[in-house]
Structure formats: C-alpha cells, structure tokens
Design an enzyme around this catalytic site. Sequence first.
Site, PDB file in Angstrom:
ATOM      1  N   CYS A  42       0.826  -1.262  -0.131  1.00  0.00           N
ATOM      2  CA  CYS A  42      -0.032   0.091  -0.096  1.00  0.00           C
ATOM      3  C   CYS A  42       0.872   1.303   0.106  1.00  0.00           C
ATOM      4  O   CYS A  42       2.039   1.327   0.543  1.00  0.00           O
ATOM      5  CB  CYS A  42      -0.799  -0.177   1.060  1.00  0.00           C
ATOM      6  SG  CYS A  42      -2.058   1.256   1.214  1.00  0.00           S
ATOM      7  N   ASP A  44       0.560   3.750   1.606  1.00  0.00           N
ATOM      8  CA  ASP A  44       0.546   4.479   2.949  1.00  0.00           C
ATOM      9  C   ASP A  44       2.040   4.655   3.507  1.00  0.00           C
ATOM     10  O   ASP A  44       2.764   3.713   3.469  1.00  0.00           O
ATOM     11  CB  ASP A  44      -0.246   3.383   3.976  1.00  0.00           C
ATOM     12  CG  ASP A  44      -0.665   4.141   5.197  1.00  0.00           C
ATOM     13  OD1 ASP A  44       0.218   4.593   6.069  1.00  0.00           O
ATOM     14  OD2 ASP A  44      -1.695   3.992   5.819  1.00  0.00           O
ATOM     15  N   ARG A  46       3.195   4.452   6.170  1.00  0.00           N
ATOM     16  CA  ARG A  46       3.468   3.838   7.298  1.00  0.00           C
ATOM     17  C   ARG A  46       3.954   2.498   7.110  1.00  0.00           C
ATOM     18  O   ARG A  46       4.145   1.556   7.928  1.00  0.00           O
ATOM     19  CB  ARG A  46       2.367   3.920   8.579  1.00  0.00           C
ATOM     20  CG  ARG A  46       1.897   5.028   9.064  1.00  0.00           C
ATOM     21  CD  ARG A  46       0.669   5.081   9.701  1.00  0.00           C
ATOM     22  NE  ARG A  46      -0.491   4.732   8.677  1.00  0.00           N
ATOM     23  CZ  ARG A  46      -1.620   4.422   9.192  1.00  0.00           C
ATOM     24  NH1 ARG A  46      -2.116   4.461  10.353  1.00  0.00           N
ATOM     25  NH2 ARG A  46      -2.767   4.053   8.099  1.00  0.00           N
ATOM     26  N   HIS A  98      -2.118  -4.182   5.084  1.00  0.00           N
ATOM     27  CA  HIS A  98      -1.818  -3.639   6.561  1.00  0.00           C
ATOM     28  C   HIS A  98      -3.145  -3.284   7.318  1.00  0.00           C
ATOM     29  O   HIS A  98      -3.980  -3.074   6.762  1.00  0.00           O
ATOM     30  CB  HIS A  98      -0.933  -2.385   6.689  1.00  0.00           C
ATOM     31  CG  HIS A  98      -1.507  -1.315   5.809  1.00  0.00           C
ATOM     32  ND1 HIS A  98      -2.077  -0.267   6.630  1.00  0.00           N
ATOM     33  CD2 HIS A  98      -1.655  -0.891   4.621  1.00  0.00           C
ATOM     34  CE1 HIS A  98      -2.595   0.747   5.853  1.00  0.00           C
ATOM     35  NE2 HIS A  98      -2.331   0.435   4.741  1.00  0.00           N
ATOM     36  N   CYS A 101      -5.938   0.470   7.272  1.00  0.00           N
ATOM     37  CA  CYS A 101      -5.739   0.985   5.939  1.00  0.00           C
ATOM     38  C   CYS A 101      -6.893   1.948   5.379  1.00  0.00           C
ATOM     39  O   CYS A 101      -8.089   1.501   5.683  1.00  0.00           O
ATOM     40  CB  CYS A 101      -5.769  -0.221   4.707  1.00  0.00           C
ATOM     41  SG  CYS A 101      -5.462   0.180   3.076  1.00  0.00           S
TER      42      CYS A 101
HETATM   43 CO    CO Z   1      -3.309   1.075   3.024  1.00  0.00          CO
END
Ligand code: CO
Length: 185
Positions: A42, A44, A46, A98, A101
């Site tokens: 992803c 993202d 993080r 994850h 999300c």
């Molecule tokens: Co995500």
Amino acid sequence: MKYYQKLLQNNVEWAQEMVKQDPNFFAKREAAQTPHYLGIGCSDSRVPLELMTGALPGEMFVHRNIGNQVWETDLNVLSVVQFAVNVLDVEHVIVCGHSNCGALKAAEGPLSNGLIDHWLSDIRDIIRWHRTELDATKDREERLHRLSHLNVMQQVGVLSRTSIIQDAWSRGRRPMLHGWVYDIG
Ligand code: CO
C-alpha cells in the site's frame, strides 16, 4: 532547516554510513540489480516495505498503490510484475496489506471521495462478496482486520491468474506468491 532539506541531509548521512560499513556498497549496485523479491504494498507512508523488512537497496523490487491492489487491467502493476518475473527472475512475490488501511475504511463508507472511488471499486466488490460474514462482525476494528486479509487473498488470487504468473508456472519456474498483512500497531 526545511522539511525537504532534511531529507537531502539524511541521504548524505545515510550514504556515508553505508560506505563506512561496506566501501563497495554503491559500486556493487551501480551496474545492475538482482532482487530476490517483488513487494506489492500500500502507498500508506507507514508501510515502507523495504524499511520494515530490512531489505537493502537492490534486494526488493517494489510496487505500491492505494490498497495494495492487483488489477488484471492495470498496466502499471502488470508491467512491474512482468519485469520482475521475466527479467529479474524474482523468487518470491509478496502482496502486503496492513491494519488501519484508509482504502479499506473508505471502501466501507459512502461514495464521496471523488476520483478514488473508482479505484476502490474492487475493494467494494470484495466487501459485497463477503457481506454476510462482514456484517456479522459488529466490531469495526475486527471487521477491518478481516477485510485486510480478504483483500490480500483476492489480490494474490488475481495475481496467480495473470498470464505472466501462469506462463512462469507452466515453465516449472518460480515465483512463489505470498500474502501478508502487516499490523502497524
Ligand atoms: Co493502506
């Protein structure tokens, strides 16, 4: 110091540290890459795949998009998979979702996110296919946890049916496909 200047400064310090550990660190990598893994994750911030697995530069070929999705109509992800499998000959392809999300949270809600609603349509399908099970899970955290797993399973399934993977397997070759879910907390 501005935020972006900090990144450039970090890069200088990181490069010096790498050379201190191995004087040939960059020289060894300059001509070619020989990664063992393709990571699909992803976007993202993080979930930086290389950082969280300790993969060094040159070890993991990476594709990231919102919701770690593999669409059989997405030329971008398919090109990455084809290059990784046919040219780099990676041994493993890891699809990594994850917890927490934003894509999964948004897909559960109403259509109100503009363009990205189109990109979330596949996740909405997954929710529809598993409606009974997901509706039975009243706790939202728990439901999203399950959805993150269902999403990864779906993406690995799509990946396994692409002509790229099917052709590789028919030649008796790798890669092995993996579905992971990373818990941020
Ligand atoms: Co995500």
